[in-house]
Design a protein around this motif. Structure first.
Motif, PDB file in Angstrom:
ATOM      1  N   ASN A  10       0.850  -1.182   0.000  1.00 43.45           N
ATOM      2  CA  ASN A  10       0.000   0.000   0.000  1.00 43.45           C
ATOM      3  C   ASN A  10       0.885   1.230   0.000  1.00 43.45           C
ATOM      4  OD1 ASN A  10      -2.782   1.113   0.196  1.00 43.45           O
ATOM      5  ND2 ASN A  10      -1.845   2.151   1.917  1.00 43.45           N
ATOM      6  N   SER A  18      -3.818   4.576  -1.982  1.00 40.11           N
ATOM      7  CA  SER A  18      -3.625   3.161  -2.291  1.00 40.11           C
ATOM      8  C   SER A  18      -2.619   3.066  -3.433  1.00 40.11           C
ATOM      9  CB  SER A  18      -4.948   2.503  -2.711  1.00 40.11           C
ATOM     10  OG  SER A  18      -5.345   2.980  -3.991  1.00 40.11           O
ATOM     11  N   THR A  19      -2.047   1.883  -3.591  1.00 36.84           N
ATOM     12  CA  THR A  19      -1.093   1.673  -4.679  1.00 36.84           C
ATOM     13  C   THR A  19      -1.775   1.884  -6.020  1.00 36.84           C
ATOM     14  OG1 THR A  19       0.096   0.095  -3.297  1.00 36.84           O
ATOM     15  CG2 THR A  19       0.554   0.036  -5.664  1.00 36.84           C
ATOM     16  N   GLY A  20      -2.989   1.362  -6.164  1.00 34.03           N
ATOM     17  CA  GLY A  20      -3.723   1.504  -7.425  1.00 34.03           C
ATOM     18  C   GLY A  20      -4.028   2.951  -7.762  1.00 34.03           C
ATOM     19  N   GLU A  21      -4.453   3.702  -6.769  1.00 32.90           N
ATOM     20  CA  GLU A  21      -4.767   5.114  -6.979  1.00 32.90           C
ATOM     21  C   GLU A  21      -3.512   5.898  -7.372  1.00 32.90           C
ATOM     22  OE1 GLU A  21      -7.076   8.664  -4.521  1.00 32.90           O
ATOM     23  OE2 GLU A  21      -6.904   6.673  -3.630  1.00 32.90           O
ATOM     24  N   SER A  24      -2.569   4.847 -11.031  1.00 27.80           N
ATOM     25  CA  SER A  24      -3.493   5.442 -12.018  1.00 27.80           C
ATOM     26  C   SER A  24      -3.208   6.926 -12.209  1.00 27.80           C
ATOM     27  CB  SER A  24      -4.942   5.274 -11.556  1.00 27.80           C
ATOM     28  OG  SER A  24      -5.303   3.931 -11.558  1.00 27.80           O
TER      29      SER A  24
END
Length: 195
Positions: A10, A18-21, A24
């Motif tokens: 994270n 978050s890692t994804g946020e 992106s």
């Protein structure tokens, strides 16, 4: 020698919680670096990447009372909580270690009148408090070696698993931007005049 894998991660930054946020927003060409005007940190504006304080408090208040923890602790707790939520690891055993990686920890506690007496200023105290909150049974390890701290913590955790001392290691790297940090980099003439 055991293989070592990262099973969860994270990231909390100015680009997301978050890692994804974060990924992106980076792929979209966004930057989290902003001209910051905060007289508590620096008398003059400076460029920095600061996590959103309002969002931090909002997310943290869903699990704990924000006034019970420092900003440094809040960021560490949110990140570890998010990373552990993505696993099925049993961290409440003697074969799991918690490593806190930080350069300065709660260094902002020096700014108050009682700061020098606050035990949260000691990195071992912060690591112990976080370890107890998550119910780790082993004594936590602190790795604090300037900018390389995070990488050294990952390497140390990997080596401890490979050597058979632990089955799992939870590594958390947290630092905050404070007056102490900004003035330190400013004294090295290493603050940029642009992003």
């Amino acid at each position: 020698m055991s293989d070592v894998f990262v099973v969860s991660d994270n990231i909390i930054t100015s680009l997301g919680f978050s890692t994804g946020e974060n990924a992106s927003n980076m792929m979209a060409g966004m930057t989290g670096i902003r001209l910051t005007e905060n007289e508590h940190i620096s008398p003059s504006p400076f460029y920095a990447s600061l996590a959103d304080t309002f969002r931090l408090t909002e997310l943290f208040s869903q699990i704990y009372n924000p006034s019970d923890f420092t900003r440094f602790e809040q960021m560490a707790i949110l990140s570890v909580t998010a990373a552990l939520a993505e696993t099925t690891l049993d961290i409440i055993n003697n074969r799991t270690l918690f490593i806190l990686s930080t350069t300065k920890g709660n260094i902002n506690l020096l700014e108050g009148d009682s700061g020098r007496k606050d035990p949260g200023l000691y990195l071992w105290h912060s690591a112990k408090r976080l370890g107890e909150l998550f119910k780790f049974r082993t004594d936590p390890v602190v790795i604090s070696n300037a900018c390389i701290s995070g990488l050294q913590a990952v390497i140390a955790g990997s080596r401890l698993i490979r050597a058979g001392y632990y089955d799992n290691v939870v590594v958390n790297g947290t630092d905050i931007i404070t007056e102490f940090v900004v003035s330190g980099f400013n004294s090295f003439k290493s603050l940029s005049t642009g992003p």
